[in-house]
Design an enzyme around this catalytic site. Structure first.
Site, PDB file in Angstrom:
ATOM      1  N   GLU A 172      44.069  46.009 112.645  1.00  0.00           N
ATOM      2  CA  GLU A 172      42.666  46.390 112.364  1.00  0.00           C
ATOM      3  C   GLU A 172      42.256  46.047 110.926  1.00  0.00           C
ATOM      4  OE1 GLU A 172      41.966  50.491 113.567  1.00  0.00           O
ATOM      5  OE2 GLU A 172      42.033  49.932 115.677  1.00  0.00           O
ATOM      6  N   GLU A 291      45.175  48.111 121.889  1.00  0.00           N
ATOM      7  CA  GLU A 291      44.949  49.564 121.778  1.00  0.00           C
ATOM      8  C   GLU A 291      43.752  49.918 122.651  1.00  0.00           C
ATOM      9  OE1 GLU A 291      44.802  51.567 117.965  1.00  0.00           O
ATOM     10  OE2 GLU A 291      46.217  50.114 117.125  1.00  0.00           O
TER      11      GLU A 291
HETATM   12  O1  AHR Z   1      45.964  54.763 117.846  1.00  0.00           O
HETATM   13  C1  AHR Z   1      45.461  55.473 116.753  1.00  0.00           C
HETATM   14  C2  AHR Z   1      44.854  54.570 115.690  1.00  0.00           C
HETATM   15  O2  AHR Z   1      43.692  53.979 116.187  1.00  0.00           O
HETATM   16  C3  AHR Z   1      45.698  53.406 115.240  1.00  0.00           C
HETATM   17  O3  AHR Z   1      46.590  53.732 114.242  1.00  0.00           O
HETATM   18  C4  AHR Z   1      44.671  52.443 114.730  1.00  0.00           C
HETATM   19  O4  AHR Z   1      45.076  51.100 114.864  1.00  0.00           O
HETATM   20  C5  AHR Z   1      43.422  52.765 115.511  1.00  0.00           C
HETATM   21  O5  AHR Z   1      42.325  52.927 114.700  1.00  0.00           O
END
Ligand code: AHR
Length: 502
Positions: A172, A291
């Site tokens: 990210e 994610e």
């Molecule tokens: O999964 C929780 C968080 O969400 C992770 O650390 C990050 O990559 C995202 O913002």
């Protein structure tokens, strides 16, 4: 309500990459400590890993697991987690304002991944660190021996390299919250140079470059265009993330959010095509949706608590307790990935244990399955094969996020080896049952059909330590063979898996 769904053997989307059912474990809250790792636990193995958790992870059959972050990775020194445990330093984790004991590092995670039957997908730190650290880590993990880092791995007890193929170039990096946040040009340049160095070591690595953290980011989708223009020739995947929330939305609005996910994938697919054309390239870059999940139940209170606490080790954090409504949402999300299997090759549920996760644990006590465990398990176990391009004829509704949202969300998979057709169907109507006519053509005759149902009258119903089986799948009797296909009636707000044996 009636729905008619037609599947034809010739109308296919793509072969599904099994890594569509990947997962994610971050050094965050109790994901690692008292999640997968708890040396004093009655079920702990010789490495301190909880066997009860391993059993539940194996039940998901997740082929790949991303590690060690997440935001955590952007200030992580992987060398802190190698060598004798007693000599490993405790560090402050800037992402979650916690203390990291480093009792679990790459060796412990690799052993756990092997026991869990999953491959490692590792992330390098391109936040506080850069190219040099990344190439050292890859050498430590993948080089057989005869070099500084590989010999150190051998000295630390691991003679064979782990041969990890899949590497994330940071996490990210478009997010201002990220340690070492960069502009698209800065990040794209660093990611490209890092990728070149890793490819100089091993050209067969599969590299994932960071796309947007979500599609509401102000830099989206220009971020993807700029980053890909910098890195296109060197990378294999662009990573996307999306979390789904329901702060006081009507269920019909919440369940329409996968339309936004679909648009996000479509747009980034278009950006990939644009850069490919601009570069006159023959190569394809695909999406790693590494994610995704529902995340909101504890989010606001977690942010508040975090600001106040004093660097605790493995605190309760992001421990969303999922409900039956989330089963429907997770089912719709997974269906979206199956329908986009041509461009989405990897997807990771975030996360796996305790932290916004399908599996929960009590320290020293039980491990249990959250409601969302089941739709993920069904898709992962039975959603392998070829994704089918279905024709769906069903009533629809208009939501804030999109018009014409079908009450039936459905995806179909043909597993030629097993001789099965599997459909995952969510009835998004809250009051009406739905009779689904599954007309299947070109696959031969249907021999039998099975219907597995997840249904609860209370959308808020949850599985907890004391009531771990409140929401569970049941075998339903409602499906019958009809022509070459099947007919099934599903209740309002329900998740179904319908499996036809050919
Ligand atoms: O999964 C929780 C968080 O969400 C992770 O650390 C990050 O990559 C995202 O913002």
């Amino acid at each position: 309500m009636e729905a008619r769904v037609t599947a034809h053997a010739r109308y296919t989307i793509a072969d599904i990459d099994k890594r569509l059912y990947g997962s994610f474990l971050e050094h965050l809250g109790r994901a690692v400590y008292t999640g997968i790792y708890e040396p004093g636990h009655p079920t702990a193995d010789e490495n301190g890993m909880r066997r009860d958790v391993l059993d539940l992870v194996r039940g998901l059959d997740t082929p790949v697991c991303r590690y060690p972050g997440g935001n955590f990775v952007s200030a992580y020194n992987w060398e802190d987690g190698i060598g004798p445990k007693s000599e490993r330093p405790t560090r402050l984790d800037l992402a979650w304002r916690t203390a990291e004991s480093n009792q679990v590092g790459i060796h412990e995670f690799a052993d756990w991944a092997k026991a869990a039957g999953t491959e490692m997908m590792l992330a390098v730190n391109l936040g506080s660190r850069g190219l040099d650290d990344a190439r050292n880590f890859v050498e430590y993990v993948n080089h057989p021996g005869g070099s500084y880092w590989s010999d150190l791995r051998r000295k630390n007890g691991q003679a064979d390299p782990w041969n990890v193929k899949l590497w994330c170039l940071g996490n990210e990096m478009d997010g201002p919250w990220q340690v070492g946040h960069k502009t698209a040009v800065e990040y794209g340049h660093l990611a490209n140079e890092t990728a070149k160095a890793l490819r100089a070591f091993d050209d067969s690595l599969e590299l994932v470059v960071c796309g947007s953290s979500h599609s509401d980011m102000p830099t989206y989708p220009q971020w993807e265009a700029t980053v890909l223009e910098e890195t296109y020739d060197q990378v294999d995947y662009i990573s996307l993330h999306m979390y789904f929330e329901n702060y006081e939305k009507k269920t019909s609005e919440f369940l329409a959010l996968p339309e936004k996910l679909d648009r996000y994938i479509g747009t980034v697919g278009g950006v990939i095509d644009y850069v490919k054309a601009k570069k006159r390239s023959k190569k394809d870059v695909r999406i790693s949706f590494d994610e995704w999940n529902v995340w909101y139940h504890e989010r606001r209170s977690d942010s508040k608590r975090m600001k106040e606490w004093d660097w605790p080790h493995a605190p309760v954090l992001l421990e969303d307790v999922y409900n039956f409504e989330d089963v429907l949402q997770v089912g719709c999300i997974l269906n979206t990935f199956i329908r986009r299997a041509d461009v989405v090759r990897i997807a990771c549920i975030a996360q796996l244990v305790n932290v916004i996760a399908p599996i929960m644990t009590a320290p020293g006590g039980a491990a249990w399955r959250q409601t969302i465990y089941f739709p993920f398990q069904f898709a992962s176990n039975h959603g392998r094969g070829t994704a089918l391009r279905l024709d769906v004829d069903c009533a629809h509704y208009d939501a804030d996020i999109a018009a014409g949202v079908s009450y039936l969300d459905i995806a179909g998979v043909h597993d030629a080896d097993a001789g099965t057709l599997t459909f995952f169907a969510i009835n998004r109507h809250g009051e009406e049952a739905m009779t689904i006519d599954l007309c299947v053509e070109g696959f031969g005759k249907a021999k039998s059909v099975e219907h597995t149902l997840i249904k609860h009258d209370d959308l808020e119903a949850r599985n907890t330590k004391d009531a771990p089986e409140t929401v569970v799948p049941v075998k339903a009797n409602g499906a019958t063979i009809s022509g070459n296909g099947a007919q099934v009636t599903v209740p309002p707000y329900s998740y179904s898996m319908i499996r036809i044996t050919l």
